[in-house]
Write a protein that holds these residues in place. Structure first.
Motif, short mmCIF file in Angstrom:
data_model
loop_
_atom_site.label_atom_id
_atom_site.label_comp_id
_atom_site.label_asym_id
_atom_site.label_seq_id
_atom_site.Cartn_x
_atom_site.Cartn_y
_atom_site.Cartn_z
N ILE A 8 0.86 -1.19 0.00
CA ILE A 8 0.00 0.00 0.00
C ILE A 8 0.89 1.24 0.00
O ILE A 8 2.11 1.14 0.31
N GLY A 9 0.32 2.37 -0.33
CA GLY A 9 1.05 3.64 -0.29
C GLY A 9 0.33 4.65 0.60
O GLY A 9 -0.90 4.64 0.70
N MET A 10 1.13 5.48 1.25
CA MET A 10 0.58 6.59 2.04
C MET A 10 1.48 7.80 1.80
O MET A 10 2.71 7.66 1.76
N CYS A 11 0.88 8.97 1.65
CA CYS A 11 1.69 10.16 1.38
C CYS A 11 1.30 11.32 2.28
O CYS A 11 0.13 11.48 2.64
N VAL A 12 2.28 12.13 2.60
CA VAL A 12 2.04 13.41 3.26
C VAL A 12 1.65 14.40 2.15
O VAL A 12 2.37 14.53 1.16
N ALA A 13 0.53 15.09 2.35
CA ALA A 13 0.11 16.07 1.34
C ALA A 13 0.99 17.31 1.45
O ALA A 13 0.86 18.11 2.37
N LEU A 14 1.89 17.43 0.49
CA LEU A 14 2.88 18.51 0.51
C LEU A 14 2.37 19.73 -0.24
O LEU A 14 2.86 20.84 -0.06
N ALA A 15 1.39 19.50 -1.09
CA ALA A 15 0.84 20.59 -1.90
C ALA A 15 -0.65 20.38 -2.08
O ALA A 15 -1.13 19.24 -2.00
N GLU A 16 -1.36 21.47 -2.27
CA GLU A 16 -2.77 21.38 -2.66
C GLU A 16 -2.87 21.82 -4.11
O GLU A 16 -2.63 22.99 -4.43
N ARG A 17 -3.19 20.90 -4.97
CA ARG A 17 -3.26 21.24 -6.38
C ARG A 17 -4.46 22.11 -6.69
O ARG A 17 -4.46 22.85 -7.66
#
Ligand code: R1P
Length: 402
Positions: free
Chosen positions: A339-348
């Motif tokens: 699985i993958g998990m990411c820190v939201a570094l940007a709001e597109r």
């Protein structure tokens, strides 16, 4: 099917004493309280001279087997590790600095011992130790799907039994409720976005044909059909034989057990309000295939994000590796849970970017949740047999964590 991104729910507090102990930190700061046994080892990602890193350098040993190259010791070609050096539970992170930072969460090595570190000639760093007593490896994967392919395949080749791999990355939040600093979990799996060069090739050849036939150029650009300034590829698509400039692969699922455990652990670390589960999209580039626009290149991607969200209403994150991880896990004959998990570094959607000084504590938080998940997920140690290369032959293996 239109589905709103689901929110996680936190595990009921105080389920047992161990849980209470694990629940203690909400958001782990970069430098923890002195009472925490790991506090003295938490360091910033930059400047960790005390970490022993074996750099192989440019020297290349002799490799055998062009189909799956390994050296005389059984070390893989790009990651440079061999059997016994990599644990079946792997945390894959993008940068070397993140791998070093998260290695400070591992159990302190026994007296006189250090964590296992190896940096390959291609810059892949593998750190192996234990977390809550269980062997784990942290592997810096760098960027993009080809690098994730190296990491999954070459680690698969040097580990026996079933494996679990969690990617902890950074990403763009595509739409609300995902927002800056949230942990976005690809519980719904991942789609893949690939720029299709044939789209431009067909445009160019059509343009040449029109030119040869003496027709007026439809694009008015002076001979290059790919420079006509179409806004989003729709009108261009018709001109390129119905092709679209970006090909989007169908969703590949994440492991449901890991999804449940990871969302639970992430909610325990940062709070349920900062965890969003949904669909991920991995793109084959940072710029055009993620809908970043500019004037230097004819990318035809202005409508890309809107089209993706319309097609996949549960899409929350956009990055560059998870699709490859999930695709390989799906094709691993049951030998890899991922699985993958990411820190939201940007709001597109708002164009906001996280203050970089806040990233480290979010990496620690995500890493904590991922490591807790990795050591909890059950793995079948017997199955399946791995026969990728000669290194799978039966022999006594010295494990670096023993
Ligand atoms: C792009 O800047 C990189 O950041 C994201 C993307 O997937 C890509 O690898 O993830 P990492 O922070 O894990 O590298």
């Amino acid at each position: 099917m239109l589905t709103a991104p689901a929110r996680t729910s936190a595990r009921p507090a105080g389920a047992n004493a161990d849980l209470a102990k694990r629940n203690a930190p909400v958001l782990m700061p970069a430098c923890k309280a002195p009472s925490d046994p790991r506090s003295s080892t938490v360091v910033r990602a930059q400047g960790t001279p005390e970490l022993p890193i074996a750099v192989i350098g440019r020297h290349k040993p002799t490799y055998k087997n062009a189909n799956f190259p390994t050296d005389a010791e059984g070390r893989t070609y790009h990651l440079g590790t061999k059997e016994g050096e990599v644990a079946p539970r792997i945390l894959s992170v993008g940068s070397v600095g993140r791998a070093q930072l998260l290695s400070t969460l591992l159990d302190p090595p026994a007296a006189g011992k250090t964590l296992f570190h190896r940096t390959s000639s291609r810059g892949f760093l593998t750190i192996t130790g234990r977390y809550e007593g269980e062997p784990v490896s942290i592997v810096s994967t760098h960027m993009g799907m080809p690098n994730m392919d190296f990491v999954v395949r070459e680690n698969r080749a040097v580990v026996r039994g079933q494996m679990a791999i969690i990617r902890l990355g950074t990403c763009g939040a595509v739409q609300r409720p995902a927002k800056l600093g949230d942990l976005l979990i690809a519980s719904h799996g991942s789609i893949g976005i690939r720029r299709d060069p044939d789209y431009w090739t067909l445009l160019d050849s059509e343009s040449s044909l029109e030119h040869t036939n003496g027709h007026k150029q439809s694009n008015g650009s002076g001979g290059n059909g790919s420079a006509n300034g179409h806004a989003n590829g729709h009108s261009g698509a018709a001109a390129a034989g119905g092709r679209k400039p970006y090909a989007v692969a169908l969703p590949v699922p994440a492991d449901p057990q890991l999804a449940a455990l990871l969302s639970e652990e992430a909610a325990r670390v940062v709070g349920a309000a900062r965890v969003v589960q949904g669909l991920n999209a991995s793109a084959d580039s940072f710029y055009s295939s993620q809908g970043r626009t500019g004037t230097d290149f004819d990318d035809r991607n202005e409508g890309l994000l809107g089209e993706l969200v319309a097609e996949h209403p549960d899409l929350v994150s956009l990055e560059m590796e998870t699709f490859q991880l999930l695709d390989l896990a799906r094709c691993s004959r049951g030998s890899i849970k991922a699985i993958g998990m990411c820190v939201a570094l940007a709001e597109r959607y708002s164009n906001a970017f996280l203050e970089y000084s806040k990233l480290e504590e979010l990496e620690i938080a995500g890493g904590t949740a991922a490591l807790r998940t990795l050591v909890r997920v059950p793995l079948d140690r017997q199955a399946p047999a791995v026969a990728t290369a000669d290194i799978a032959e039966e022999r006594a293996v010295q494990y670096v964590w023993d």
